[in-house]
Design an enzyme around this catalytic site. Structure first.
Site, PDB file in Angstrom:
ATOM      1  N   VAL A  46       1.581  -3.022  11.957  1.00 21.92           N
ATOM      2  CA  VAL A  46       0.138  -2.946  11.692  1.00 21.92           C
ATOM      3  C   VAL A  46      -0.150  -3.256  10.226  1.00 21.92           C
ATOM      4  O   VAL A  46      -1.132  -3.913   9.884  1.00 21.92           O
ATOM      5  CB  VAL A  46      -0.401  -1.532  12.069  1.00 21.92           C
ATOM      6  CG1 VAL A  46      -1.867  -1.389  11.707  1.00 21.92           C
ATOM      7  CG2 VAL A  46      -0.186  -1.254  13.552  1.00 21.92           C
ATOM      8  N   GLY A  47       0.726  -2.787   9.326  1.00 24.23           N
ATOM      9  CA  GLY A  47       0.535  -2.955   7.879  1.00 24.23           C
ATOM     10  C   GLY A  47       0.405  -4.423   7.502  1.00 24.23           C
ATOM     11  O   GLY A  47       1.184  -5.262   7.961  1.00 24.23           O
ATOM     12  N   GLN A  64      12.905  -2.091   6.035  1.00 25.97           N
ATOM     13  CA  GLN A  64      12.697  -1.411   7.320  1.00 25.97           C
ATOM     14  C   GLN A  64      13.332  -2.199   8.466  1.00 25.97           C
ATOM     15  O   GLN A  64      13.862  -1.618   9.410  1.00 25.97           O
ATOM     16  CB  GLN A  64      11.197  -1.169   7.543  1.00 25.97           C
ATOM     17  CG  GLN A  64      10.670  -0.154   6.518  1.00 25.97           C
ATOM     18  CD  GLN A  64       9.220   0.226   6.679  1.00 25.97           C
ATOM     19  OE1 GLN A  64       8.483  -0.402   7.426  1.00 25.97           O
ATOM     20  NE2 GLN A  64       8.801   1.252   5.962  1.00 25.97           N
ATOM     21  N   ARG A 102      -3.515  -3.664  -1.540  1.00 20.29           N
ATOM     22  CA  ARG A 102      -3.693  -4.622  -2.632  1.00 20.29           C
ATOM     23  C   ARG A 102      -4.262  -3.896  -3.853  1.00 20.29           C
ATOM     24  O   ARG A 102      -5.251  -3.182  -3.739  1.00 20.29           O
ATOM     25  CB  ARG A 102      -4.647  -5.741  -2.199  1.00 20.29           C
ATOM     26  CG  ARG A 102      -4.628  -6.903  -3.173  1.00 20.29           C
ATOM     27  CD  ARG A 102      -5.612  -7.975  -2.783  1.00 20.29           C
ATOM     28  NE  ARG A 102      -5.212  -8.677  -1.574  1.00 20.29           N
ATOM     29  CZ  ARG A 102      -5.614  -9.909  -1.266  1.00 20.29           C
ATOM     30  NH1 ARG A 102      -6.393 -10.571  -2.071  1.00 20.29           N
ATOM     31  NH2 ARG A 102      -5.237 -10.470  -0.154  1.00 20.29           N
ATOM     32  N   GLY A 139      -1.649   8.143   6.041  1.00 22.03           N
ATOM     33  CA  GLY A 139      -2.727   7.214   5.713  1.00 22.03           C
ATOM     34  C   GLY A 139      -3.852   7.356   6.731  1.00 22.03           C
ATOM     35  O   GLY A 139      -3.754   8.142   7.688  1.00 22.03           O
ATOM     36  N   ASP A 177      -8.671  -7.382  16.562  1.00 21.31           N
ATOM     37  CA  ASP A 177      -9.513  -8.590  16.555  1.00 21.31           C
ATOM     38  C   ASP A 177      -9.987  -8.893  17.978  1.00 21.31           C
ATOM     39  O   ASP A 177     -11.137  -9.255  18.195  1.00 21.31           O
ATOM     40  CB  ASP A 177      -8.702  -9.767  15.985  1.00 21.31           C
ATOM     41  CG  ASP A 177      -8.082  -9.400  14.650  1.00 21.31           C
ATOM     42  OD1 ASP A 177      -8.820  -8.930  13.780  1.00 21.31           O
ATOM     43  OD2 ASP A 177      -6.860  -9.543  14.496  1.00 21.31           O
ATOM     44  N   HIS A 180      -3.578 -12.678  11.629  1.00 21.93           N
ATOM     45  CA  HIS A 180      -4.580 -11.642  11.365  1.00 21.93           C
ATOM     46  C   HIS A 180      -5.087 -11.837   9.930  1.00 21.93           C
ATOM     47  O   HIS A 180      -4.663 -11.162   8.996  1.00 21.93           O
ATOM     48  CB  HIS A 180      -3.968 -10.248  11.553  1.00 21.93           C
ATOM     49  CG  HIS A 180      -4.910  -9.143  11.190  1.00 21.93           C
ATOM     50  ND1 HIS A 180      -6.046  -8.867  11.908  1.00 21.93           N
ATOM     51  CD2 HIS A 180      -4.914  -8.273  10.158  1.00 21.93           C
ATOM     52  CE1 HIS A 180      -6.695  -7.875  11.341  1.00 21.93           C
ATOM     53  NE2 HIS A 180      -6.028  -7.492  10.270  1.00 21.93           N
TER      54      HIS A 180
HETATM   55  P1  NDP Z   1      -3.959   3.920   3.757  1.00 24.59           P
HETATM   56  O1  NDP Z   1      -4.054   3.418   2.354  1.00 24.59           O
HETATM   57  O2  NDP Z   1      -4.895   4.982   4.201  1.00 24.59           O
HETATM   58  O3  NDP Z   1      -2.478   4.477   3.995  1.00 24.59           O
HETATM   59  C1  NDP Z   1      -1.395   3.720   3.633  1.00 24.59           C
HETATM   60  C2  NDP Z   1      -0.127   4.413   4.063  1.00 24.59           C
HETATM   61  O4  NDP Z   1       0.930   3.567   3.649  1.00 24.59           O
HETATM   62  C3  NDP Z   1       0.076   5.773   3.411  1.00 24.59           C
HETATM   63  O5  NDP Z   1       0.664   6.646   4.337  1.00 24.59           O
HETATM   64  C4  NDP Z   1       1.034   5.468   2.280  1.00 24.59           C
HETATM   65  O6  NDP Z   1       1.936   6.504   2.042  1.00 24.59           O
HETATM   66  C5  NDP Z   1       1.819   4.293   2.851  1.00 24.59           C
HETATM   67  N1  NDP Z   1       2.308   3.448   1.755  1.00 24.59           N
HETATM   68  C6  NDP Z   1       1.636   3.004   0.675  1.00 24.59           C
HETATM   69  N2  NDP Z   1       2.445   2.300  -0.136  1.00 24.59           N
HETATM   70  C7  NDP Z   1       3.650   2.309   0.457  1.00 24.59           C
HETATM   71  C8  NDP Z   1       4.887   1.783   0.108  1.00 24.59           C
HETATM   72  N3  NDP Z   1       5.051   1.098  -1.036  1.00 24.59           N
HETATM   73  N4  NDP Z   1       5.930   2.001   0.962  1.00 24.59           N
HETATM   74  C9  NDP Z   1       5.757   2.678   2.106  1.00 24.59           C
HETATM   75  N5  NDP Z   1       4.587   3.227   2.494  1.00 24.59           N
HETATM   76  C10 NDP Z   1       3.553   3.041   1.673  1.00 24.59           C
HETATM   77  O7  NDP Z   1      -4.025   2.634   4.692  1.00 24.59           O
HETATM   78  P2  NDP Z   1      -4.477   2.521   6.231  1.00 24.59           P
HETATM   79  O8  NDP Z   1      -3.810   3.560   7.021  1.00 24.59           O
HETATM   80  O9  NDP Z   1      -5.952   2.397   6.281  1.00 24.59           O
HETATM   81  O10 NDP Z   1      -3.892   1.061   6.578  1.00 24.59           O
HETATM   82  C11 NDP Z   1      -2.498   0.834   6.692  1.00 24.59           C
HETATM   83  C12 NDP Z   1      -2.216  -0.649   6.795  1.00 24.59           C
HETATM   84  O11 NDP Z   1      -2.787  -1.169   7.982  1.00 24.59           O
HETATM   85  C13 NDP Z   1      -2.803  -1.491   5.651  1.00 24.59           C
HETATM   86  O12 NDP Z   1      -1.841  -2.459   5.276  1.00 24.59           O
HETATM   87  C14 NDP Z   1      -3.989  -2.171   6.295  1.00 24.59           C
HETATM   88  O13 NDP Z   1      -4.325  -3.368   5.648  1.00 24.59           O
HETATM   89  C15 NDP Z   1      -3.445  -2.407   7.689  1.00 24.59           C
HETATM   90  N6  NDP Z   1      -4.440  -2.682   8.720  1.00 24.59           N
HETATM   91  C16 NDP Z   1      -4.119  -3.593   9.692  1.00 24.59           C
HETATM   92  C17 NDP Z   1      -4.986  -3.917  10.701  1.00 24.59           C
HETATM   93  C18 NDP Z   1      -4.634  -4.922  11.746  1.00 24.59           C
HETATM   94  O14 NDP Z   1      -5.502  -5.258  12.558  1.00 24.59           O
HETATM   95  N7  NDP Z   1      -3.430  -5.447  11.795  1.00 24.59           N
HETATM   96  C19 NDP Z   1      -6.319  -3.270  10.765  1.00 24.59           C
HETATM   97  C20 NDP Z   1      -6.563  -2.291   9.736  1.00 24.59           C
HETATM   98  C21 NDP Z   1      -5.642  -2.030   8.740  1.00 24.59           C
HETATM   99  P3  NDP Z   1       1.551   7.837   1.212  1.00 24.59           P
HETATM  100  O15 NDP Z   1       0.960   8.767   2.202  1.00 24.59           O
HETATM  101  O16 NDP Z   1       2.854   8.292   0.683  1.00 24.59           O
HETATM  102  O17 NDP Z   1       0.592   7.420   0.137  1.00 24.59           O
END
Ligand code: NDP
Length: 327
Positions: free
Chosen positions: A131-132, A114, A94, A14, A161, A189
């Site tokens: 982070v997710g 996990q 989302r 990602g 933040d 967050h």
């Molecule tokens: P991306 O959409 O670029 O990447 C998402 C990643 O998650 C991909 O590697 C994808 O895998 C994987 N993924 C998607 N669906 C699933 C699933 N069902 N099970 C397991 N893995 C999955 O997102 P970002 O890298 O930009 O962001 C990642 C997360 O971080 C988001 O939830 C975002 O909201 C959050 N975030 C949090 C912040 C914070 O301050 N806490 C700040 C910014 C973001 P694949 O490669 O196989 O598609």
């Protein structure tokens, strides 16, 4: 050379994953004398495997001297086997028609699984950063599904933040960001988070007396909506800055924050009236060796207390919505 530290990362292909991996392998997390071993999660689809293969080819092509080994895993138990440092970045984005409750549930399932896998296979002193999004509640679910790991192994990221608030304050004062300290962000967050600059200092001197109340109100809104502003400008969400904040958080946690206060969402110890165990953004000190202490004696005004309570209620509601996913 030291023995390599085993680092597991979900969501490695990602946008955030793609940014963080190269920095970890370059030594930005543990310094120039500490090799690392990267264990990376791929979903069980051809597309996901291929994407990760491409990322790993690029990592190999960097010939990083500190990258001792790397491996791809589709099984989360294999991924976390012996992991000492874990970044849980991958999450379902989302989709159209999904509200926050749907997102909570979809991601709750991932973080429950996990959490269980970490419980079985991660190192007993692993440091696990979620982070997710929604990261506080995802971390809460993972923690509660890992009863054999200490709750203090888990935290969620609010450092972006804090970094955003610090940068806005430095800009406003016309001062270098490096001298600014004691910026706190309370809570969840989400848009309810509360950036608190009442105790902010520049090179040890308080700066709150230089700020007008009108600017402070705009500042709070500005920090809370910065993610949306970046999407509007860049056409994509914050990635490099999120990766950088994740490294800041993990580095301070493991190596120590050298007396600096840092915001971490960690399981509450009951401070400030937050129910025990709730994953809440608090001001913390990190003395090193993977430890943190919540700073529990910051004076609160009624206004700040009201914001803290609002975040508490929001997180309690989120926890309630996923109560069946909790051990
Ligand atoms: P991306 O959409 O670029 O990447 C998402 C990643 O998650 C991909 O590697 C994808 O895998 C994987 N993924 C998607 N669906 C699933 C699933 N069902 N099970 C397991 N893995 C999955 O997102 P970002 O890298 O930009 O962001 C990642 C997360 O971080 C988001 O939830 C975002 O909201 C959050 N975030 C949090 C912040 C914070 O301050 N806490 C700040 C910014 C973001 P694949 O490669 O196989 O598609």
């Amino acid at each position: 050379m030291n023995r390599p530290i085993r680092v597991a990362v979900t969501g490695p292909s990602g946008a955030i994953g793609y940014s963080i991996l190269f920095r970890i392998a370059a030594g930005d997390l543990f310094g120039p004398n500490q090799p690392v071993e990267l264990r990376l999660l791929s979903r069980d689809t051809d597309q996901s495997r291929l994407r990760l293969k491409g990322v790993m080819m690029e990592l190999a092509d960097c010939a990083f001297p500190l990258l001792a080994d790397m491996s791809a895993h589709t099984d989360e138990k294999d991924l976390f086997d012996g992991a000492q440092c874990v970044f849980l970045i991958g999450a379902q984005p989302r989709k159209e028609g999904m509200d926050r409750a749907d997102l909570l549930r979809a991601n709750g399932e991932i973080f429950r699984r996990q959490g269980r896998a970490l419980n079985e296979r991660a190192s007993r002193d692993a440091r696990i950063l979620v982070v997710g999004n929604p990261c506080n509640t995802n971390a809460f679910i993972a923690m509660r599904n890992a009863p054999d790991l200490a709750p203090e192994c888990f935290s969620a990221m609010m450092r972006l933040d804090q970094n955003r608030a610090t940068a806005r304050l430095a800009e406003h004062l016309g001062l270098p960001v490096s001298g600014i300290e004691q910026v706190i962000v309370w809570g969840n967050h989400s848009n309810s988070m509360y950036p608190d600059i009442r105790f902010a200092r520049y090179r040890g001197k308080r700066v709150d007396n230089q700020l007008d109340p009108q600017w402070q109100n705009e500042f709070i809104q500005n920090v809370a909506t910065r993610g949306g502003q970046i999407i509007k400008a860049r056409g994509a969400s914050s990635a490099a800055s999120a990766a950088s904040a994740a490294l800041d958080h993990m580095r301070d946690w493991i190596l120590g924050s050298e007396g600096r206060c840092c915001t971490m969402a960690v399981p509450s110890d009951g401070s400030y009236g937050i129910p025990r165990g709730l994953m809440f953004g608090f001001p913390c000190f990190c003395p090193g060796e993977g430890r943190y202490q919540i700073i529990s004696n910051m004076p609160l005004t009624p206004e700040v207390k009201a914001h803290i309570d609002k975040n508490r209620d929001e997180l309690l509601k989120e926890a309630q919505a996923v109560s069946d996913l909790i051990f």
